[in-house]
Structure formats: structure tokens, C-alpha cells
Design an enzyme around this catalytic site. Structure first.
Site, PDB file in Angstrom:
ATOM      1  CB  SER A  45     -23.668 -45.317 -37.799  1.00 26.42           C
ATOM      2  OG  SER A  45     -24.518 -45.419 -38.920  1.00 26.42           O
TER       3      SER A  45
ATOM      4  CE1 TYR B  82     -24.553 -42.100 -45.232  1.00 22.22           C
ATOM      5  CE2 TYR B  82     -25.143 -43.671 -43.520  1.00 22.22           C
ATOM      6  CZ  TYR B  82     -24.332 -43.290 -44.574  1.00 22.22           C
ATOM      7  OH  TYR B  82     -23.305 -44.100 -44.970  1.00 22.22           O
TER       8      TYR B  82
ATOM      9  CB  THR C 276     -21.849 -39.690 -44.394  1.00 20.07           C
ATOM     10  OG1 THR C 276     -21.305 -40.020 -43.105  1.00 20.07           O
ATOM     11  CG2 THR C 276     -21.222 -40.601 -45.446  1.00 20.07           C
TER      12      THR C 276
ATOM     13  CE  LYS D 216     -16.962 -41.729 -42.433  1.00 20.64           C
ATOM     14  NZ  LYS D 216     -17.688 -42.555 -43.397  1.00 20.64           N
TER      15      LYS D 216
ATOM     16  CG  HIS E  97     -18.700 -44.988 -47.347  1.00 14.98           C
ATOM     17  ND1 HIS E  97     -19.436 -43.887 -46.952  1.00 14.98           N
ATOM     18  CD2 HIS E  97     -19.320 -46.057 -46.799  1.00 14.98           C
ATOM     19  CE1 HIS E  97     -20.464 -44.286 -46.230  1.00 14.98           C
ATOM     20  NE2 HIS E  97     -20.411 -45.605 -46.103  1.00 14.98           N
TER      21      HIS E  97
HETATM   22  C1  LIG Z   1     -19.793 -52.331 -42.258  1.00 15.59           C
HETATM   23  C2  LIG Z   1     -19.564 -50.874 -42.449  1.00 15.59           C
HETATM   24  C3  LIG Z   1     -20.582 -49.969 -42.175  1.00 15.59           C
HETATM   25  C4  LIG Z   1     -20.366 -48.611 -42.337  1.00 15.59           C
HETATM   26  N1  LIG Z   1     -21.365 -47.753 -41.983  1.00 15.59           N
HETATM   27  C5  LIG Z   1     -21.155 -46.424 -42.130  1.00 15.59           C
HETATM   28  C6  LIG Z   1     -22.159 -45.513 -41.729  1.00 15.59           C
HETATM   29  O1  LIG Z   1     -23.204 -45.886 -41.217  1.00 15.59           O
HETATM   30  N2  LIG Z   1     -21.911 -44.200 -41.924  1.00 15.59           N
HETATM   31  C7  LIG Z   1     -20.750 -43.739 -42.487  1.00 15.59           C
HETATM   32  O2  LIG Z   1     -20.575 -42.534 -42.660  1.00 15.59           O
HETATM   33  N3  LIG Z   1     -19.775 -44.587 -42.838  1.00 15.59           N
HETATM   34  C8  LIG Z   1     -19.953 -45.907 -42.671  1.00 15.59           C
HETATM   35  N4  LIG Z   1     -18.945 -46.768 -43.004  1.00 15.59           N
HETATM   36  C9  LIG Z   1     -17.635 -46.235 -43.481  1.00 15.59           C
HETATM   37  C10 LIG Z   1     -16.705 -45.994 -42.287  1.00 15.59           C
HETATM   38  O3  LIG Z   1     -17.147 -44.926 -41.491  1.00 15.59           O
HETATM   39  C11 LIG Z   1     -15.275 -45.660 -42.736  1.00 15.59           C
HETATM   40  O4  LIG Z   1     -15.303 -44.605 -43.670  1.00 15.59           O
HETATM   41  C12 LIG Z   1     -14.532 -46.854 -43.349  1.00 15.59           C
HETATM   42  O5  LIG Z   1     -14.936 -48.072 -42.774  1.00 15.59           O
HETATM   43  C13 LIG Z   1     -13.026 -46.659 -43.157  1.00 15.59           C
HETATM   44  O6  LIG Z   1     -12.289 -47.684 -43.703  1.00 15.59           O
HETATM   45  P1  LIG Z   1     -11.722 -48.947 -42.855  1.00 15.59           P
HETATM   46  O7  LIG Z   1     -12.909 -49.808 -42.577  1.00 15.59           O
HETATM   47  O8  LIG Z   1     -10.760 -49.577 -43.785  1.00 15.59           O
HETATM   48  O9  LIG Z   1     -11.072 -48.413 -41.601  1.00 15.59           O
HETATM   49  C14 LIG Z   1     -19.126 -48.135 -42.829  1.00 15.59           C
HETATM   50  C15 LIG Z   1     -18.095 -49.037 -43.094  1.00 15.59           C
HETATM   51  C16 LIG Z   1     -18.298 -50.393 -42.907  1.00 15.59           C
HETATM   52  C17 LIG Z   1     -17.173 -51.342 -43.180  1.00 15.59           C
HETATM   53  C1  LIG Z   2     -26.539 -48.550 -43.928  1.00 15.55           C
HETATM   54  C2  LIG Z   2     -25.384 -48.248 -44.811  1.00 15.55           C
HETATM   55  C3  LIG Z   2     -25.713 -47.186 -45.809  1.00 15.55           C
HETATM   56  C4  LIG Z   2     -24.240 -47.912 -43.932  1.00 15.55           C
HETATM   57  C5  LIG Z   2     -22.990 -47.646 -44.686  1.00 15.55           C
HETATM   58  O1  LIG Z   2     -22.585 -46.516 -44.811  1.00 15.55           O
HETATM   59  C6  LIG Z   2     -22.222 -48.740 -45.246  1.00 15.55           C
HETATM   60  O2  LIG Z   2     -22.634 -49.901 -45.176  1.00 15.55           O
HETATM   61  O3  LIG Z   2     -21.149 -48.468 -45.812  1.00 15.55           O
END
Ligand SMILES: Cc1cc2nc3c(=O)[nH]c(=O)nc-3n(C[C@H](O)[C@H](O)[C@H](O)COP(=O)(O)O)c2cc1C
Ligand SMILES: CC(C)CC(=O)C(=O)O
Length: 383
Positions: A128, A151, A177, A252, A276
Site C-alpha cells: 500500500s 494512491y 486505486t 483497482k 474496497h
Molecule cells: C484495513 C484495510 C486497509 C486497506 N487499505 C487499502 C489501501 O491502502 N489501498 C487499497 O487500495 N486498498 C486498501 N484496502 C482494500 C483492500 O485492498 C481490498 O480491496 C479489500 O480488503 C478486499 O476485501 P477483503 O478484506 O474482504 O478481502 C484496505 C482494506 C482494509 C480492510
Molecule cells: C489509509 C486508507 C485510505 C487506506 C484504505 O484504503 C482503507 O482504509 O480502506
């Protein structure tokens, strides 16, 4: 505070990290409780929560239950396998680690443990932009290819600086993303007052101009009037990025078939069908529901990845049957990380791979190419 695994958050109760995986953890979902008791309630709300009433968060999981696999018997399965090539990166099985921000919230080694696990399992981790370990440090620790999740920053110069750093560190693709120009309505975090502790930060963004926060007084526009969307990327920015780097761009956060077509026109090398993890706009479709529509629009012109709710090998199988080339797992591996560090993440990936291979064998599929619509029981509600 960076996660302290020696005691239960907010108490003096000792709670050592798992150094051996107990037999009670036999499936990915079994890690959830172990993770939860090692995290503060607020950090848990951040990790596990979705947007608003969490309809989409739940729908992501429920969609897998509605789709049924068609078992096939007595097929020749000898010499089968799960390997593939994705944008020039060889993968032994079609599961990648999704980008998840701030992993030091859940484990003191943070992203470094996940990088080690991905290397041990020879799969790709998508790091990330908002990681709590610097992108160069992750690259140094990795023994398998890494992709970088980008990002867009408020200033193009800052975005370009991130891209150049990712290129120099040897990342093999940029996962841009596109579904989060602003955060969704995160009520669960709000109710528990989640905020980042001072010792967990987005290391890659040090010295860069932060995105504007959405703070407004009564009677003022909270979002459009606040500047919060000023740095939000548009299709023009994707075209600009395309011309600024030779790394393949993976977009994404696509759900609408029309956006998949625009992504192809913009020169994307692949897309990720994603909402997401249900954290953006509540009541959008589950990713498994959207996937066949997007795959039909793309018609094989580029790889379609997906994420959202993957917890079982059968989930991976169904995603592939509905048109995905590979999947990414998010919270599932972070639960393993919170409970048992790199070992937990390795275990999660190993269970997913094993279950996926069992699903293939019992559905009579020898290779990934065999996993198509006819591997599913016909369902009138699937596009
Ligand atoms: C705590 C958390 C932080 C995330 N941070 C990012 C991120 O920094 N960048 C991003 O593109 N997606 C982020 N995501 C989304 C994940 O990449 C992904 O799309 C999603 O978690 C998939 O679903 P799942 O958790 O049910 O497997 C985040 C998801 C969670 C739960
Ligand atoms: C720092 C956040 C924007 C990271 C993210 O994508 C999330 O928490 O779902």
C-alpha cells in the site's frame, strides 16, 4: 501505539503471540477471533468495518454462498496444476495479497511480516501507498516480486516521486486505486473514535502535502466545498501516468462494465473488480455479482482480478469460474498477521491454496483453464 502482542489491549492480561498454530485454526476464518483479541476495539473497527450499514461488506461474503459448484467425477486429473503468469510475474497459484494500509496497527513487524510470507509462498504482495513500513524497506526484504499500490497525491510531483521510488526499488506493477477519492462513511470507526496512533504513520508520504480533510461547519458543504476532492484523479490522470511510466498499470476498484471499457481505452494492463472490501460506497454490488458483467465487457482483452470476502478456496474457484484470472485477499491475511505474524500469513495462504486445489480436483478441473462457467451449477441469477 504499534501493536503490542504481549498483553490484551487496554489490560495487563498477558496474551503472547502464537508461536505455534493450534489445531483449532483449521480455516482462514478461524483467525478472526485470534486477531480480534489481540487488537484494540478501535483498531478492530478500522480493520474489519465497512461503510455505513455494511450491506456491501456482508454481500461480498454472502455472494459466494449463493453460487454453487458443479462437481464432476472420473476425470483425468494427473499432471494438473495451479500456476499462471500475471503481467510477466509467475505465480504458483492465483492468490495475491491485497494492499492493506498501516499493518503495524496489528503486528509490530507490520508489512515486513507480510512481505516475508508472500516471499515464502512465492506470491505477489501489493504494498500500500499508506504502508507503515517504507516501500524501499519492503523491497529489500522481499524474495518474490512486489507490486506497488498507488494512491494519487494532491500534487502530481508527489505522485510521480512515489512512482519513481517504486520503479527504482524494483516493483513490477502499479496498482492504481481508483475507487477511493475519499473514504466512505466509516460509522464503525467513528463510533469507537478510531485514530491512527502517533507511532504508526504512512512512511512513504513523509514530506508530502496531505490530502485535505473534510471538515465543515453547519451550513457548509462538507465534501465539495472543502477541497477534499481537489487531488482526486480522473481518466486524464491515468493517461498522464500511462505516459510517465513503463510499469504496467492495474486499475483497482472497477465495478461498472462501462468503467472496465474506459480502463482498456486508457491503456490499463489489468483491472481489479473491487468495492474496497465494502469500505467505500455502501449498497454497491458484491464483487462476485459484478464480476461476470465486467468480464463479459472485457471479453479476455486483459486480465481481470477481483477481491472482496475471499476466505475459502471455493471462493477463489468461483471467482475464476466467473471470469477472474486471479484474486486478492485482504482482511483474511491480516487476521493471520495479527494473530501469528508471518507464520499466520503463510498459513492463510497455504490453506487457501490447499482448499482451492481440493475444489479443482473435486470439480474435475486439472488446470486453471478448465475452470469456467460450466464448472458452476447453472444459476438463473448470474449474468
Ligand atoms: C484495513 C484495510 C486497509 C486497506 N487499505 C487499502 C489501501 O491502502 N489501498 C487499497 O487500495 N486498498 C486498501 N484496502 C482494500 C483492500 O485492498 C481490498 O480491496 C479489500 O480488503 C478486499 O476485501 P477483503 O478484506 O474482504 O478481502 C484496505 C482494506 C482494509 C480492510
Ligand atoms: C489509509 C486508507 C485510505 C487506506 C484504505 O484504503 C482503507 O482504509 O480502506
Amino acid at each position: 501505539m504499534v501493536a503490542d502482542l504481549t498483553r490484551r489491549p487496554g489490560t495487563d492480561m498477558p496474551l503472547p503471540p502464537l508461536t505455534q498454530i493450534p489445531p483449532q485454526i483449521a480455516a482462514v476464518a478461524d483467525y478472526e477471533d485470534y486477531a480480534r483479541e489481540r487488537m484494540s476495539d478501535a483498531a478492530w473497527a478500522y480493520l474489519s468495518g465497512g461503510a455505513a450499514d455494511e450491506h456491501t461488506l456482508r454481500a461480498n461474503r454472502e455472494a459466494y454462498v449463493r453460487v454453487r459448484i458443479q462437481p464432476r467425477v472420473l476425470r483425468d486429473l494427473a499432471g494438473g496444476g495451479t500456476g499462471l503468469d500475471l503481467l510477466g510475474t509467475p505465480l504458483p497459484f492465483p492468490v495475491l495479497l491485497a494492499p492493506v494500509a498501516y499493518q503495524k496497527l496489528v503486528h509490530p513487524q507490520g508489512e515486513l511480516a507480510s512481505v516475508l510470507a508472500a516471499s515464502a509462498m512465492k506470491t505477489v504482495m501489493v504494498a500500500s501507498t499508506q504502508s507503515s513500513i517504507g516501500l524501499e524497506d519492503m523491497a529489500r526484504a522481499a524474495e518474490a516480486p512486489l507490486w506497488f499500490q498507488l494512491y494519487f497525491q494532491r500534487e502530481r510531483d508527489d505522485t510521480l516521486r512515489l512512482v519513481r521510488r517504486a520503479e527504482a526499488a524494483g516493483y513490477r506493477a502499479l496498482v492504481v486505486t481508483v475507487d477511493a477519492p475519499i473514504n466512505g462513511v466509516r460509522n464503525r470507526e467513528q463510533r469507537l473514535g478510531f485514530g491512527l496512533p502517533p507511532d504508526v504513520e504512512a512512511v512513504n508520504l513523509r514530506g508530502m502535502r496531505p490530502m485535505a480533510g473534510a471538515v465543515a461547519r453547519a451550513g457548509e458543504s462538507a465534501i465539495f466545498g472543502s477541497g477534499a476532492l481537489d487531488g482526486a484523479p480522473s481518466w486524464d490522470d491515468i493517461a498522464w501516468l500511462r505516459s510517465a511510466t513503463r510499469l504496467p498499470l492495474v486499475l483497482k476498484g472497477i465495478l461498472a462494465p462501462a468503467d472496465a471499457r474506459l480502463a482498456i481505452d486508457a491503456g490499463a494492463a489489468a483491472i481489479v473488480v473491487s468495492n474496497h472490501g465494502g469500505r467505500g460506497l455502501d449498497t454497491v454490488p458484491a464483487t462476485l455479482e459484478a464480476l461476470p458483467w465486467v468480464a463479459a465487457e472485457v471479453a479476455g482483452r486483459l486480465p481481470v482480478l477481483m477481491d472482496g470476502g475471499i476466505r475459502r478456496g471455493t471462493d477463489v474457484f468461483k471467482a475464476l469460474a466467473l471470469g477472474s484470472t486471479a484474486v486478492m485477499v485482504g482482511r483474511g491475511y491480516v487476521h493471520g498477521l495479527a494473530a501469528a505474524g508471518a507464520v499466520g500469513v503463510i498459513h492463510v495462504l497455504h490453506m487457501l491454496r490447499t482448499e482451492f486445489e481440493i475444489a479443482m480436483a473435486l470439480a474435475g478441473c486439472r488446470t486453471l483453464q478448465d475452470i469456467g462457467r460450466n464448472a458452476l451449477w447453472p444459476h438463473p441469477a448470474i449474468a
